[in-house]
Design an enzyme around this catalytic site. Structure first.
Site, PDB file in Angstrom:
ATOM      1  N   ASP A  30       0.872  -1.176   0.000  1.00 46.49           N
ATOM      2  CA  ASP A  30       0.000   0.000   0.000  1.00 46.49           C
ATOM      3  C   ASP A  30       0.910   1.227   0.000  1.00 46.49           C
ATOM      4  O   ASP A  30       2.025   1.182   0.532  1.00 46.49           O
ATOM      5  CB  ASP A  30      -0.903   0.004   1.245  1.00 46.49           C
ATOM      6  CG  ASP A  30      -2.125   0.892   1.057  1.00 46.49           C
ATOM      7  OD1 ASP A  30      -3.246   0.350   0.947  1.00 46.49           O
ATOM      8  OD2 ASP A  30      -1.964   2.131   0.993  1.00 46.49           O
ATOM      9  N   PHE A 152     -17.721  -9.423  -2.860  1.00 43.66           N
ATOM     10  CA  PHE A 152     -19.095  -9.228  -2.368  1.00 43.66           C
ATOM     11  C   PHE A 152     -19.169  -9.118  -0.854  1.00 43.66           C
ATOM     12  O   PHE A 152     -20.252  -9.173  -0.279  1.00 43.66           O
ATOM     13  CB  PHE A 152     -19.989 -10.386  -2.846  1.00 43.66           C
ATOM     14  CG  PHE A 152     -20.051 -10.494  -4.350  1.00 43.66           C
ATOM     15  CD1 PHE A 152     -20.853  -9.630  -5.085  1.00 43.66           C
ATOM     16  CD2 PHE A 152     -19.289 -11.424  -5.035  1.00 43.66           C
ATOM     17  CE1 PHE A 152     -20.900  -9.700  -6.474  1.00 43.66           C
ATOM     18  CE2 PHE A 152     -19.320 -11.504  -6.423  1.00 43.66           C
ATOM     19  CZ  PHE A 152     -20.131 -10.635  -7.145  1.00 43.66           C
ATOM     20  N   GLU A 155     -18.944  -5.110   5.088  1.00 44.66           N
ATOM     21  CA  GLU A 155     -18.177  -4.679   6.254  1.00 44.66           C
ATOM     22  C   GLU A 155     -18.907  -5.155   7.504  1.00 44.66           C
ATOM     23  O   GLU A 155     -20.127  -5.188   7.548  1.00 44.66           O
ATOM     24  CB  GLU A 155     -18.020  -3.155   6.233  1.00 44.66           C
ATOM     25  CG  GLU A 155     -17.104  -2.743   5.096  1.00 44.66           C
ATOM     26  CD  GLU A 155     -16.920  -1.239   4.988  1.00 44.66           C
ATOM     27  OE1 GLU A 155     -17.158  -0.522   5.965  1.00 44.66           O
ATOM     28  OE2 GLU A 155     -16.533  -0.804   3.889  1.00 44.66           O
ATOM     29  N   LYS A 204     -21.099  -7.511 -10.589  1.00 45.32           N
ATOM     30  CA  LYS A 204     -20.845  -6.735  -9.357  1.00 45.32           C
ATOM     31  C   LYS A 204     -21.753  -5.498  -9.285  1.00 45.32           C
ATOM     32  O   LYS A 204     -22.438  -5.280  -8.285  1.00 45.32           O
ATOM     33  CB  LYS A 204     -19.361  -6.332  -9.306  1.00 45.32           C
ATOM     34  CG  LYS A 204     -19.014  -5.450  -8.133  1.00 45.32           C
ATOM     35  CD  LYS A 204     -19.257  -6.144  -6.794  1.00 45.32           C
ATOM     36  CE  LYS A 204     -19.261  -5.142  -5.665  1.00 45.32           C
ATOM     37  NZ  LYS A 204     -19.580  -5.728  -4.377  1.00 45.32           N
ATOM     38  N   ASN A 208     -24.953  -5.005  -6.480  1.00 51.53           N
ATOM     39  CA  ASN A 208     -25.093  -3.896  -5.523  1.00 51.53           C
ATOM     40  C   ASN A 208     -26.310  -3.028  -5.853  1.00 51.53           C
ATOM     41  O   ASN A 208     -27.029  -2.588  -4.959  1.00 51.53           O
ATOM     42  CB  ASN A 208     -23.821  -3.030  -5.523  1.00 51.53           C
ATOM     43  CG  ASN A 208     -22.792  -3.555  -4.542  1.00 51.53           C
ATOM     44  OD1 ASN A 208     -22.967  -4.627  -3.962  1.00 51.53           O
ATOM     45  ND2 ASN A 208     -21.725  -2.812  -4.336  1.00 51.53           N
ATOM     46  N   PHE A 249     -32.469  -7.934   3.352  1.00 52.18           N
ATOM     47  CA  PHE A 249     -32.412  -6.597   2.753  1.00 52.18           C
ATOM     48  C   PHE A 249     -33.788  -5.982   2.546  1.00 52.18           C
ATOM     49  O   PHE A 249     -34.038  -5.282   1.565  1.00 52.18           O
ATOM     50  CB  PHE A 249     -31.583  -6.611   1.450  1.00 52.18           C
ATOM     51  CG  PHE A 249     -30.131  -6.385   1.757  1.00 52.18           C
ATOM     52  CD1 PHE A 249     -29.403  -7.337   2.441  1.00 52.18           C
ATOM     53  CD2 PHE A 249     -29.509  -5.197   1.420  1.00 52.18           C
ATOM     54  CE1 PHE A 249     -28.078  -7.125   2.785  1.00 52.18           C
ATOM     55  CE2 PHE A 249     -28.183  -4.971   1.754  1.00 52.18           C
ATOM     56  CZ  PHE A 249     -27.468  -5.946   2.444  1.00 52.18           C
ATOM     57  N   GLY A 253     -35.487   1.939   6.769  1.00 55.65           N
ATOM     58  CA  GLY A 253     -34.661   2.767   7.649  1.00 55.65           C
ATOM     59  C   GLY A 253     -34.463   4.163   7.096  1.00 55.65           C
ATOM     60  O   GLY A 253     -35.325   4.671   6.361  1.00 55.65           O
ATOM     61  N   CYS A 260     -20.105   1.954  -0.710  1.00 57.06           N
ATOM     62  CA  CYS A 260     -20.364   1.235  -1.961  1.00 57.06           C
ATOM     63  C   CYS A 260     -21.717   1.464  -2.616  1.00 57.06           C
ATOM     64  O   CYS A 260     -21.765   1.834  -3.780  1.00 57.06           O
ATOM     65  CB  CYS A 260     -20.096  -0.236  -1.747  1.00 57.06           C
ATOM     66  SG  CYS A 260     -18.316  -0.485  -1.524  1.00 57.06           S
TER      67      CYS A 260
END
Ligand code: NAD
Ligand code: UGA
Length: 429
Positions: A30, A152, A155, A204, A208, A249, A253, A260
């Site tokens: 990094d 996928f 966190e 991907k 999302n 899901f 809220g 992401c």
């Protein structure tokens, strides 16, 4: 296998550490010196449950190392993962400068065949661009393969997501790289989709965007429930039990946040536009998400009337529980808007306060949820941390100026809150 990783953020670090746990030899680089210094000492720069334990174990067993010298890493590794960030430009498009830089660095230092795996979330056709860049900058014209292997993980549950994914997606252009990638993931028991690079890239963004659409759909329904007197959780349960819809899901809220969904939905809109398709559905998903925060603010205003000089306690700052990530957290928009109206904010989050301090000037950060509630005119809940479900509600009520809770994550039962003597507002019920 010998694996290199460029970029040890959430994705690169989890990928590197978990691949080392699978038995591979991993070299992570990094350009952020502070991060590398911490990691060399076995210190994880982010909060991600269990990551530190696996990191320490694999450092000790010498299966993972960290550095800043990309050339050395490229010399060492046969398979190199690009895990750099792909932030949004001001028009919503993905900024690919870090991906391009990583590709150039690999190309100019490689001395033998490499598999270059893009794990960052990128627009369809990026694989082609990466391959072009590598051809252009590799003077020796060496053989290589580009692979798309989208990530996928979520966190807060990243380790479990790595070892038990719903699927592994591998986009390739050659049998050789497909074989190597299958070998790399041999320790993971999950359906593996081998496809072409463009399809992998679209999988991907489509995944999302679809998940974001589910959230916006349920948030739109929550508003219909409020207007009609129905109960969103029961509606979501009744829908979700249909296996074609699924229960996950469907939590209403204050809207989705994080590094992401907001970025990837707008990137997918731009990608579609560039390809000549107007993805109106996704524009509505974005709009509903923005409105959801406005509606929450309106709910606070309607309950408290004038916000000037009101003291508002905020429970939860991170964009979701079990992380200290504040990127695009709905709490930032809500707190900033309340401050603009003159409200004074006291906040508590179990893990995200260090990061939040840099982003939210003027907020008084509290050591406990009880301190955030004390002498406040209302308490708002922005993140559904488990510890908030266990709070002593009597103690909180007695310490507040007004027993008002406005819950953006529906963590309490409205009837119970009524019995506890609260004015309790939540989402869609
Ligand atoms: P991040 O910002 O946490 O980490 C990126 C890292 O790359 C940083 O540490 C940065 O210093 C480093 N970097 C950038 N350019 C470099 C270079 N040339 N050489 C060495 N290091 C370099 O990002 P992240 O959250 O890990 O996301 C990375 C990618 O993965 C993004 O495309 C994101 O959309 C995608 N993704 C993220 C998640 C998530 O949960 N965060 C999940 C799936 C996919
Ligand atoms: C999300 C995806 O779930 C991952 O599969 C993907 O790899 C990742 O994005 C990515 O590409 O970076 P993440 O952002 O970590 O993962 O978190 P989620 O659990 O998906 O939550 C995202 C946001 O949606 C949070 O703000 C959360 O509060 C919100 N959300 C989620 C809801 O409002 N309702 C729900 O039912 C679920």
């Amino acid at each position: 296998m010998k694996v290199g990783v460029i970029g040890v953020g959430y994705v690169g670090l989890v990928t590197g550490v978990c691949l080392s746990e699978l038995g591979h030899d991993v070299f992570c680089v990094d350009c952020n010196k502070a991060k590398i210094e911490k990691l060399r000492k076995g210190v994880v720069p982010i909060y991600e449950p269990d990551l530190d334990k696996i990191l320490k174990k694999n450092i000790k067993e010498k299966r993972i190392r960290f550095g800043m010298d990309t050339a050395r890493m490229v010399k060492f590794a046969d398979i190199i993962f690009i895990c750099v960030h792909t932030p949004p430009k001001s028009n919503g498009e993905a900024d690919l400068r870090y991906v391009e830089a990583a590709a150039r660095e690999i190309a100019s230092t490689m001395r033998s065949y490499k598999v270059i795996v893009d794990k960052s979330t990128v627009p369809v056709r990026t694989g082609e661009k990466v391959a072009e860049a590598i051809k252009r900058y590799n003077k020796k014209k060496l053989d290589f393969d580009v692979v798309s292997n989208p990530e996928f993980l979520r966190e807060g549950s990243a380790i479990d997501d790595f070892f038990h994914p719903d699927r592994v997606v591998i986009g390739v252009t050659s049998k050789r790289s497909a074989k190597l990638m299958k070998e790399l993931y041999a320790g993971i028991k999950a359906p593996t989709i081998i496809t072409n690079i463009k399809s992998a890239e679209i999988i991907k963004h489509a995944s999302n965007s679809f998940l974001a659409m589910k959230i916006s759909f349920v948030n739109a329904l929550a508003n219909i429930c409020e207007l009609s007197g129905a109960h969103i959780e029961e509606v979501a349960k009744g829908m979700g039990l249909d296996s074609r819809i699924g229960e996950k899901f469907l939590n209403a809220g204050v809207g989705y946040g994080g590094s992401c969904f907001p970025k990837d939905v707008s990137a997918f809109i731009r990608i579609s536009e560039a390809l000549g398709y107007d993805f109106e559905l996704l524009k509505a998903v974005e709009k509903i998400n923005t409105n959801q925060k406005q509606l929450f603010l309106k709910k606070i205003e309607e309950t408290l009337w004038v916000l000037g000089d009101k003291v508002i306690g905020v429970l939860g700052l991170a964009f979701k529980p079990n992380t200290d990530d504040m990127r695009n957290a709905p709490s930032i928009d809500i707190i900033t808007a309340l401050q603009r109206e003159g409200a004074k904010i006291k906040a508590y989050d179990p893990k995200a306060m260090e990061v939040a301090k840099r982003l939210l000037p003027g907020v008084k950060f509290c050591k406990t949820p009880y301190e955030a509630a004390r002498e406040s005119d209302a308490l708002i809940i922005m993140t559904e941390w488990d510890e908030f479900r266990e709070l002593d509600l009597k103690k909180i009520r007695e310490s507040m100026r007004q027993p008002i809770i406005i819950d953006g994550r529906n963590i309490f039962d409205p009837d119970k809150m009524d019995n506890e003597g609260y004015i309790y507002k939540s989402i869609g019920r």
